[in-house]
Write an enzyme that holds these catalytic residues in place. Sequence first.
Site, PDB file in Angstrom:
ATOM      1  N   TYR A 142      30.140  40.892  40.207  1.00 27.82           N
ATOM      2  CA  TYR A 142      31.252  39.963  40.010  1.00 27.82           C
ATOM      3  C   TYR A 142      31.311  39.053  41.222  1.00 27.82           C
ATOM      4  O   TYR A 142      31.255  39.508  42.361  1.00 27.82           O
ATOM      5  CB  TYR A 142      32.570  40.739  39.874  1.00 27.82           C
ATOM      6  CG  TYR A 142      33.796  39.862  39.744  1.00 27.82           C
ATOM      7  CD1 TYR A 142      33.997  39.065  38.614  1.00 27.82           C
ATOM      8  CD2 TYR A 142      34.774  39.829  40.749  1.00 27.82           C
ATOM      9  CE1 TYR A 142      35.126  38.272  38.490  1.00 27.82           C
ATOM     10  CE2 TYR A 142      35.900  39.035  40.635  1.00 27.82           C
ATOM     11  CZ  TYR A 142      36.081  38.259  39.502  1.00 27.82           C
ATOM     12  OH  TYR A 142      37.205  37.474  39.380  1.00 27.82           O
ATOM     13  N   ASP A 236      26.729  37.983  48.343  1.00 28.96           N
ATOM     14  CA  ASP A 236      28.169  37.994  48.155  1.00 28.96           C
ATOM     15  C   ASP A 236      28.699  39.293  48.762  1.00 28.96           C
ATOM     16  O   ASP A 236      28.637  40.355  48.151  1.00 28.96           O
ATOM     17  CB  ASP A 236      28.519  37.879  46.661  1.00 28.96           C
ATOM     18  CG  ASP A 236      30.025  37.838  46.438  1.00 28.96           C
ATOM     19  OD1 ASP A 236      30.779  37.953  47.426  1.00 28.96           O
ATOM     20  OD2 ASP A 236      30.438  37.688  45.271  1.00 28.96           O
ATOM     21  N   LYS A 264      38.436  39.383  51.228  1.00 26.72           N
ATOM     22  CA  LYS A 264      39.035  40.719  51.356  1.00 26.72           C
ATOM     23  C   LYS A 264      39.281  41.141  52.814  1.00 26.72           C
ATOM     24  O   LYS A 264      40.251  40.714  53.415  1.00 26.72           O
ATOM     25  CB  LYS A 264      38.207  41.732  50.571  1.00 26.72           C
ATOM     26  CG  LYS A 264      38.239  41.385  49.073  1.00 26.72           C
ATOM     27  CD  LYS A 264      37.705  42.410  48.128  1.00 26.72           C
ATOM     28  CE  LYS A 264      37.992  41.978  46.689  1.00 26.72           C
ATOM     29  NZ  LYS A 264      36.870  41.774  45.841  1.00 26.72           N
TER      30      LYS A 264
HETATM   31  C1  LIG Z   1      36.733  40.454  44.956  1.00 27.08           C
HETATM   32  C2  LIG Z   1      35.412  39.791  44.857  1.00 27.08           C
HETATM   33  C3  LIG Z   1      35.282  38.411  44.607  1.00 27.08           C
HETATM   34  C4  LIG Z   1      36.458  37.546  44.273  1.00 27.08           C
HETATM   35  O1  LIG Z   1      37.372  37.446  45.304  1.00 27.08           O
HETATM   36  P1  LIG Z   1      38.870  36.925  44.972  1.00 27.08           P
HETATM   37  O2  LIG Z   1      39.504  36.838  46.305  1.00 27.08           O
HETATM   38  O3  LIG Z   1      39.455  37.963  44.059  1.00 27.08           O
HETATM   39  O4  LIG Z   1      38.724  35.611  44.286  1.00 27.08           O
HETATM   40  C5  LIG Z   1      34.021  37.857  44.645  1.00 27.08           C
HETATM   41  N1  LIG Z   1      32.940  38.608  44.896  1.00 27.08           N
HETATM   42  C6  LIG Z   1      33.024  39.929  45.128  1.00 27.08           C
HETATM   43  C7  LIG Z   1      31.775  40.698  45.428  1.00 27.08           C
HETATM   44  C8  LIG Z   1      34.249  40.571  45.091  1.00 27.08           C
HETATM   45  O5  LIG Z   1      34.312  41.894  45.281  1.00 27.08           O
END
Ligand SMILES: *Cc1c(COP(=O)(O)O)cnc(C)c1O
Length: 435
Positions: A142, A236, A264
């Site tokens: 994701y 990511d 995060k």
């Molecule tokens: C949480 C997450 C996102 C999205 O981040 P948001 O702050 O919720 O938009 C993108 N990539 C990864 C790997 C994630 O865990």
Amino acid sequence: MKRSKQLFFEAQKHITGGVNSPVRSFKGVGGIPIFFKQGKGQYLYDEDDNKYIDYVCAWGPLILGHAYCEVTRLIQETTINGLSFGAPSEIETKLASKIKQLMPSIELIRMCNSGTEATMSAIRLARGFTNRDKIVKFRGCYHGHSDSLLSSVSSEVLSLEEQSLGIPLAIAKNTISLDYNNITQVNELFSKIGELIAAVIVEPIAGNMGCILPVPGFLERLRELCTQYKCILIFDEVMTGFRVASGGAQQIYKITPDITTLGKIIGGGMPIGALGGRREIMEMLAPIGSVYQAGTLSGHPLSMVAGLATLEAISTPDFYSSLQEKTNILCEAIKDLGQRLSIPLVVNQTCGMFSIFFTQQILINSYSQVLTCNQNIFKEFFHGMLAEGLYFPPSSLESCFISSAHSLSDINITINAIKKVFSVLFKCFYSKNKE
Ligand SMILES: *Cc1c(COP(=O)(O)O)cnc(C)c1O
């Protein structure tokens, strides 16, 4: 759960589905989402005054636990001087240089407000830099909810995959999905259309289909091919950045991506995102270059101080070894209980992050394997744990998180609760003489 029920009922009158992000709705496990009023260290307190040991940790950011004193103190202090300037402030440079120090692949960085923004801008930048359109991603990863990263076509049939309406086929066509950990598929795709690929984006340790580790050679091969075909490798690390090691997953696997996306943990619980990487690529961003990216609240002082205080706290010598040890103890105990109580399962884990898959399979390495796991058992497990005062993610596709606030005694309480819940699961799902 009287008050949670009532609050959810009220929320549904005013907020779509009663929640501001879908996974919070408990759709994946059934029942009424719990409304919380307080978080403190490893604990959450709900509106009905139940206390839980929290294994969600706000979906990853709270690696120090809830309301970590240095973080909340600095946030309070900072608010006194104004909330946002829409102009540069010194704290932005401090966080930027701290991130660079911990993650040397980042030569320049740009802050934004969410992980979604970070990945969206990272692929625009990769497209601008390479002058190509195609993006490669992996099923089950994701990367936020921008059009290009939420949709895809499968490489075999070039037919539309995945879930959301509202994404033009013209956009989806430029995103190709492959299976995570499948080196053969990557090789084949590159030999066919390698010159058209702007970027490969990957969670170097996947956390959004449960926790899935990269098989040996997978990330290495992505690095080789991206170098060979002059396309951009995007790690990511919104979830894994400063969770799995002080330098993220790229430090564990010793691979240097061209761009890293973060979020995060670097906001310490406040809204944040960031992208960073090689200087010549990052200099393509406005105002130096002609790839546009901006944000009214980007580099927000409260996110900066919360993030910096968090990164300072994780920079202590034994931080990750201690977190890893707690994760090991818990995960080994779960595997052991699975065996002793005849619950077939796989536990995947890395530092501070783990998943339990209820399955007869021996390994879980890809999204298609995740999808074969038993949903009904997961739901029973989730609700059983909740009743024991343990808050696990309300979806089988999400990873569990441990914070530095979790103590060995919390881990023991958790193990005892799992033992109890597994015994019930055995009676419900596996026992031959069930009534
Ligand atoms: C949480 C997450 C996102 C999205 O981040 P948001 O702050 O919720 O938009 C993108 N990539 C990864 C790997 C994630 O865990």
